[in-house]
Design a protein around this motif. Structure first.
Motif, PDB file in Angstrom:
ATOM      1  N   GLY A 100       0.582  -1.334   0.050  1.00 14.55           N
ATOM      2  CA  GLY A 100      -0.119   0.014  -0.110  1.00 14.55           C
ATOM      3  C   GLY A 100       0.854   1.191  -0.078  1.00 14.55           C
ATOM      4  O   GLY A 100       0.240   2.350  -0.145  1.00 14.55           O
ATOM      5  N   ARG A 101       2.129   1.210   0.146  1.00 15.70           N
ATOM      6  CA  ARG A 101       2.994   2.461   0.173  1.00 15.70           C
ATOM      7  C   ARG A 101       3.619   2.635  -1.378  1.00 15.70           C
ATOM      8  O   ARG A 101       3.456   1.785  -2.236  1.00 15.70           O
ATOM      9  CB  ARG A 101       4.296   2.174   0.946  1.00 15.70           C
ATOM     10  CG  ARG A 101       4.070   1.995   2.416  1.00 15.70           C
ATOM     11  CD  ARG A 101       5.396   1.720   3.111  1.00 15.70           C
ATOM     12  NE  ARG A 101       5.178   1.489   4.626  1.00 15.70           N
ATOM     13  CZ  ARG A 101       4.944   2.505   5.549  1.00 15.70           C
ATOM     14  NH1 ARG A 101       5.206   3.820   5.105  1.00 15.70           N
ATOM     15  NH2 ARG A 101       4.786   2.376   6.617  1.00 15.70           N
ATOM     16  N   THR A 102       3.656   3.823  -1.660  1.00 20.13           N
ATOM     17  CA  THR A 102       4.199   4.234  -2.912  1.00 20.13           C
ATOM     18  C   THR A 102       5.497   4.317  -3.078  1.00 20.13           C
ATOM     19  O   THR A 102       6.410   4.665  -2.214  1.00 20.13           O
ATOM     20  CB  THR A 102       3.477   5.737  -3.077  1.00 20.13           C
ATOM     21  OG1 THR A 102       2.134   5.829  -3.044  1.00 20.13           O
ATOM     22  CG2 THR A 102       4.083   6.086  -4.800  1.00 20.13           C
ATOM     23  N   ASP A 103       6.156   3.626  -4.028  1.00 16.64           N
ATOM     24  CA  ASP A 103       7.551   3.519  -4.215  1.00 16.64           C
ATOM     25  C   ASP A 103       8.005   4.638  -4.720  1.00 16.64           C
ATOM     26  O   ASP A 103       7.495   5.706  -5.234  1.00 16.64           O
ATOM     27  CB  ASP A 103       7.899   2.090  -4.722  1.00 16.64           C
ATOM     28  CG  ASP A 103       7.518   1.996  -6.492  1.00 16.64           C
ATOM     29  OD1 ASP A 103       7.287   3.041  -7.003  1.00 16.64           O
ATOM     30  OD2 ASP A 103       7.555   0.953  -6.955  1.00 16.64           O
ATOM     31  N   GLU A 104       9.318   4.638  -5.038  1.00 15.57           N
ATOM     32  CA  GLU A 104      10.314   5.961  -5.504  1.00 15.57           C
ATOM     33  C   GLU A 104       9.934   6.025  -7.176  1.00 15.57           C
ATOM     34  O   GLU A 104       9.911   7.022  -7.803  1.00 15.57           O
ATOM     35  CB  GLU A 104      11.661   5.440  -5.589  1.00 15.57           C
ATOM     36  CG  GLU A 104      12.308   5.543  -4.230  1.00 15.57           C
ATOM     37  CD  GLU A 104      11.969   6.820  -3.483  1.00 15.57           C
ATOM     38  OE1 GLU A 104      12.778   7.825  -3.840  1.00 15.57           O
ATOM     39  OE2 GLU A 104      11.188   6.920  -2.632  1.00 15.57           O
TER      40      GLU A 104
END
Length: 235
Positions: free
Chosen positions: A65-69
């Motif tokens: 659920g986190r946004t990556d680079e």
């Protein structure tokens, strides 16, 4: 990079389903495209780089659920390859993988562990003060495609593998439909069964070839350190 609309056209060309009124619907092909991405992710998961801001006293961090680079959301995390503690330091402190139950100790040590159920969670040995940012490299699922303009995240040189799997799914559907209401001679079903067998062989052979070509050697990260993909994994 190839988008969903372009990929669907490629599949229709491969199947010869290019009539003005095609046999297979766009909805069917769109579903099979996403099915093929799920299948591809099992064998060649996406590498994603996360930067996680720590909270004071919090050791556990859910990764999905986190946004990556790259701006993509991380879903279906399968493994953690590397945890760099305190991004910004040169060089960053690379944490070692160690079980929370290891008799050598866990809390307060420069180590990490993971919990895979009910959610894939990173567990830190160090107790954050709340000012730290950690860098995490994970292997996760490739994003599914919801719109025709959505672009595949897999490398172009692996596109053939996805097309072959979609073709396999399409032929399975056509053969199953024909089996339910076969022609009087059975010629169509026989032909589809033969094509399906060849499609299975093509897919499995190509998959094995790509897996063999996939090098387990090191790759570079933006943190300036070379990573051996065999180190720090779930194992």
């Amino acid at each position: 990079m190839t988008n969903r609309g372009e990929l669907r056209t490629m599949v229709r060309m491969r199947l010869g389903d290019i009539a003005e009124a095609p046999i297979l619907t766009d909805t069917q092909l769109n579903q099979w495209i996403n099915d093929s991405i799920r299948e591809y992710s099992v064998h060649f998961p996406r590498q994603a780089e996360l930067k996680v801001a720590c909270s004071a006293g919090e050791r556990e961090y859910t990764l999905d659920g986190r946004t990556d680079e790259s701006g993509e959301m991380v879903l279906g995390t399968r493994a953690v390859w590397r945890v760099a503690y305190l991004i910004g330091e040169n060089p960053p402190q690379i944490l070692l993988r160690r079980s929370e139950l290891d008799g050598r100790g866990f809390s307060g040590e420069l180590v990490y562990d993971v919990q895979q159920s009910p959610q894939f969670t990173l567990i830190l040995g160090p107790l954050p003060r709340g000012t730290e940012t950690i860098g995490v490299i994970v292997l996760c699922d490739h994003p599914l495609l919801d719109q025709d303009a959505d672009v595949l995240s897999l490398p172009e040189h692996h596109l053939e593998l996805v097309i072959l799997f979609i073709r396999l799914l399409a032929l399975q559907e056509l053969a199953a439909s024909e089996a339910c209401d076969p022609s009087s001679t059975g010629v169509i079903l026989t032909g589809l069964t033969t094509m399906l067998s060849h499609a299975k062989d093509d897919y499995t052979t190509t998959l094995a070839m790509y897996q063999k070509r996939s090098s387990p050697g090191g790759f570079m990260t933006s943190w300036g350190s070379e990573i051996d993909v065999g180190e720090g994994s779930e194992g």
